[in-house]
Design a protein around this motif. Structure first.
Motif, mmCIF file in Angstrom:
data_model
loop_
_atom_site.group_PDB
_atom_site.id
_atom_site.type_symbol
_atom_site.label_atom_id
_atom_site.label_comp_id
_atom_site.label_asym_id
_atom_site.label_seq_id
_atom_site.Cartn_x
_atom_site.Cartn_y
_atom_site.Cartn_z
ATOM 1 N N PHE A 124 0.860 -1.172 0.000
ATOM 2 C CA PHE A 124 0.000 0.000 0.000
ATOM 3 C C PHE A 124 0.900 1.226 0.000
ATOM 4 C CE2 PHE A 124 -2.147 3.460 2.153
ATOM 5 C CZ PHE A 124 -3.362 3.494 1.502
ATOM 6 N N ILE A 125 0.718 2.101 -0.979
ATOM 7 C CA ILE A 125 1.533 3.303 -1.095
ATOM 8 C C ILE A 125 0.622 4.518 -1.004
ATOM 9 C CG2 ILE A 125 3.192 4.572 -2.509
ATOM 10 C CD1 ILE A 125 4.162 1.757 -1.700
ATOM 11 N N ASN A 126 0.933 5.436 -0.102
ATOM 12 C CA ASN A 126 0.165 6.685 0.005
ATOM 13 C C ASN A 126 1.135 7.854 0.026
ATOM 14 O OD1 ASN A 126 -1.636 8.748 0.351
ATOM 15 N ND2 ASN A 126 -2.441 8.040 2.309
ATOM 16 N N THR A 127 1.166 8.580 -1.068
ATOM 17 C CA THR A 127 1.978 9.794 -1.152
ATOM 18 C C THR A 127 1.089 10.989 -1.454
ATOM 19 O OG1 THR A 127 2.421 9.425 -3.499
ATOM 20 C CG2 THR A 127 4.019 8.542 -1.924
ATOM 21 N N SER A 128 -0.194 10.851 -1.134
ATOM 22 C CA SER A 128 -1.175 11.877 -1.464
ATOM 23 C C SER A 128 -1.607 12.639 -0.222
ATOM 24 C CB SER A 128 -2.375 11.222 -2.149
ATOM 25 O OG SER A 128 -3.361 12.173 -2.428
ATOM 26 N N ARG A 129 -2.538 12.072 0.521
ATOM 27 C CA ARG A 129 -3.081 12.702 1.723
ATOM 28 C C ARG A 129 -3.399 11.616 2.736
ATOM 29 N NH1 ARG A 129 -1.258 16.374 -0.366
ATOM 30 N NH2 ARG A 129 -2.217 18.215 -1.283
ATOM 31 N N ALA A 130 -3.014 11.832 3.982
ATOM 32 C CA ALA A 130 -3.318 10.859 5.027
ATOM 33 C C ALA A 130 -4.823 10.727 5.209
ATOM 34 C CB ALA A 130 -2.659 11.272 6.332
ATOM 35 N N GLY A 131 -5.569 11.812 4.977
ATOM 36 C CA GLY A 131 -7.010 11.800 5.159
ATOM 37 C C GLY A 131 -7.765 10.887 4.210
ATOM 38 N N LEU A 132 -7.093 10.333 3.224
ATOM 39 C CA LEU A 132 -7.741 9.381 2.320
ATOM 40 C C LEU A 132 -7.961 8.027 2.977
ATOM 41 C CD1 LEU A 132 -5.787 10.143 -0.979
ATOM 42 C CD2 LEU A 132 -8.087 10.900 -0.340
ATOM 43 N N VAL A 133 -7.284 7.809 4.105
ATOM 44 C CA VAL A 133 -7.390 6.539 4.821
ATOM 45 C C VAL A 133 -7.974 6.829 6.201
ATOM 46 C CG1 VAL A 133 -6.080 4.583 5.738
ATOM 47 C CG2 VAL A 133 -5.370 5.659 3.602
ATOM 48 N N GLU A 134 -8.956 6.041 6.604
ATOM 49 C CA GLU A 134 -9.582 6.220 7.913
ATOM 50 C C GLU A 134 -8.516 6.160 9.010
ATOM 51 O OE1 GLU A 134 -12.646 3.778 10.780
ATOM 52 O OE2 GLU A 134 -12.888 3.620 8.614
ATOM 53 N N PRO A 135 -8.562 7.076 9.987
ATOM 54 C CA PRO A 135 -7.566 7.063 11.065
ATOM 55 C C PRO A 135 -7.466 5.683 11.725
ATOM 56 C CG PRO A 135 -8.856 9.063 11.185
ATOM 57 C CD PRO A 135 -9.502 8.189 10.133
ATOM 58 N N GLY A 136 -6.256 5.179 11.840
ATOM 59 C CA GLY A 136 -5.996 3.879 12.468
ATOM 60 C C GLY A 136 -6.153 2.686 11.546
ATOM 61 N N ALA A 137 -6.768 2.858 10.394
ATOM 62 C CA ALA A 137 -7.056 1.725 9.512
ATOM 63 C C ALA A 137 -5.787 1.119 8.913
ATOM 64 C CB ALA A 137 -8.013 2.140 8.399
ATOM 65 N N ALA A 191 3.763 -1.292 3.568
ATOM 66 C CA ALA A 191 3.246 0.008 3.143
ATOM 67 C C ALA A 191 4.396 0.994 3.000
ATOM 68 C CB ALA A 191 2.234 0.536 4.159
ATOM 69 N N GLY A 192 4.197 1.936 2.112
ATOM 70 C CA GLY A 192 5.117 3.046 1.933
ATOM 71 C C GLY A 192 4.310 4.324 2.043
ATOM 72 N N ILE A 193 4.679 5.195 2.985
ATOM 73 C CA ILE A 193 3.908 6.421 3.197
ATOM 74 C C ILE A 193 4.843 7.620 3.375
ATOM 75 C CG2 ILE A 193 1.901 5.273 4.191
ATOM 76 C CD1 ILE A 193 2.962 5.986 6.961
ATOM 77 N N ASP A 194 4.350 8.763 2.966
ATOM 78 C CA ASP A 194 5.059 10.003 3.273
ATOM 79 C C ASP A 194 4.082 11.047 3.802
ATOM 80 O OD1 ASP A 194 3.771 10.930 1.005
ATOM 81 O OD2 ASP A 194 5.573 11.665 0.029
ATOM 82 N N VAL A 195 2.905 10.589 4.182
ATOM 83 C CA VAL A 195 1.898 11.439 4.817
ATOM 84 C C VAL A 195 1.377 10.706 6.049
ATOM 85 C CG1 VAL A 195 1.232 12.717 2.754
ATOM 86 C CG2 VAL A 195 0.154 10.529 3.219
ATOM 87 N N PHE A 196 1.077 11.455 7.095
ATOM 88 C CA PHE A 196 0.733 10.859 8.378
ATOM 89 C C PHE A 196 -0.536 11.493 8.937
ATOM 90 C CE2 PHE A 196 5.233 10.895 7.624
ATOM 91 C CZ PHE A 196 5.576 9.570 7.824
ATOM 92 N N GLU A 197 -1.258 10.746 9.782
ATOM 93 C CA GLU A 197 -2.485 11.256 10.392
ATOM 94 C C GLU A 197 -2.209 12.540 11.164
ATOM 95 O OE1 GLU A 197 -4.417 8.222 12.711
ATOM 96 O OE2 GLU A 197 -4.290 6.780 11.069
#
Length: 101
Positions: free
Chosen positions: A7-20, A33-39
Motif C-alpha cells: 500500500f503506497i500513500n503519497t497523497s493525503r493521510a485523510g484518504l485513509v480512515e484514522p488507524g485503519a 506500506a510506503g507512506i510520506d503522509v501521516f495522520e
C-alpha cells in the motif's frame, strides 16, 4: 488486500480512515506500506506505531518546491546525516534513545 500487496500513500493521510492502515498492516493485509503522509503532522511522536512498524517505509513528504527551497532542504538533510556520522545527531525526536544506546 492480499498479504503480498504493498500500500503506497503519497497523497493525503485523510484518504485513509484514522488507524485503519496500522490495523491492516498489523493484520498482515497488506504485507507492507510506503507512506510520506501521516495522520498527525508534523510527525513528532517517538512512539508512533505506524512509523516504526517493520513493514512500513516512512519518508518525508516533499511536494513541489522552488530550487532555493530544495537547496535549503538538502543542506539541512546533509547537516543531519553528517552530524549522525560524527556521532552527534541533531534535531532528534527522542534524544533519550540515543543517550541510552
Amino acid at each position: 488486500m492480499k498479504p503480498s500487496a504493498s500500500f503506497i500513500n503519497t497523497s493525503r493521510a485523510g484518504l485513509v480512515e484514522p488507524g485503519a492502515l496500522l490495523a491492516a498492516i498489523q493484520a498482515g493485509r497488506p504485507g507492507r506500506a510506503g507512506i510520506d503522509v501521516f495522520e498527525n503532522e508534523p510527525m513528532t511522536s517517538p512512539d508512533d506505531l505506524l512509523a516504526h512498524h517493520p513493514n512500513v517505509t516512512a519518508t518525508p513528504h516533499i511536494g513541489f518546491v522552488t530550487d532555493d527551497e530544495l537547496d535549503m532542504q538538502f543542506a539541512d538533510i546533509y547537516e543531519q546525516v553528517t552530524a549522525y556520522a560524527d556521532d552527534a545527531p541533531i534535531h532528534m525526536i527522542n534524544p533519550v534513545v540515543w543517550k541510552n544506546r
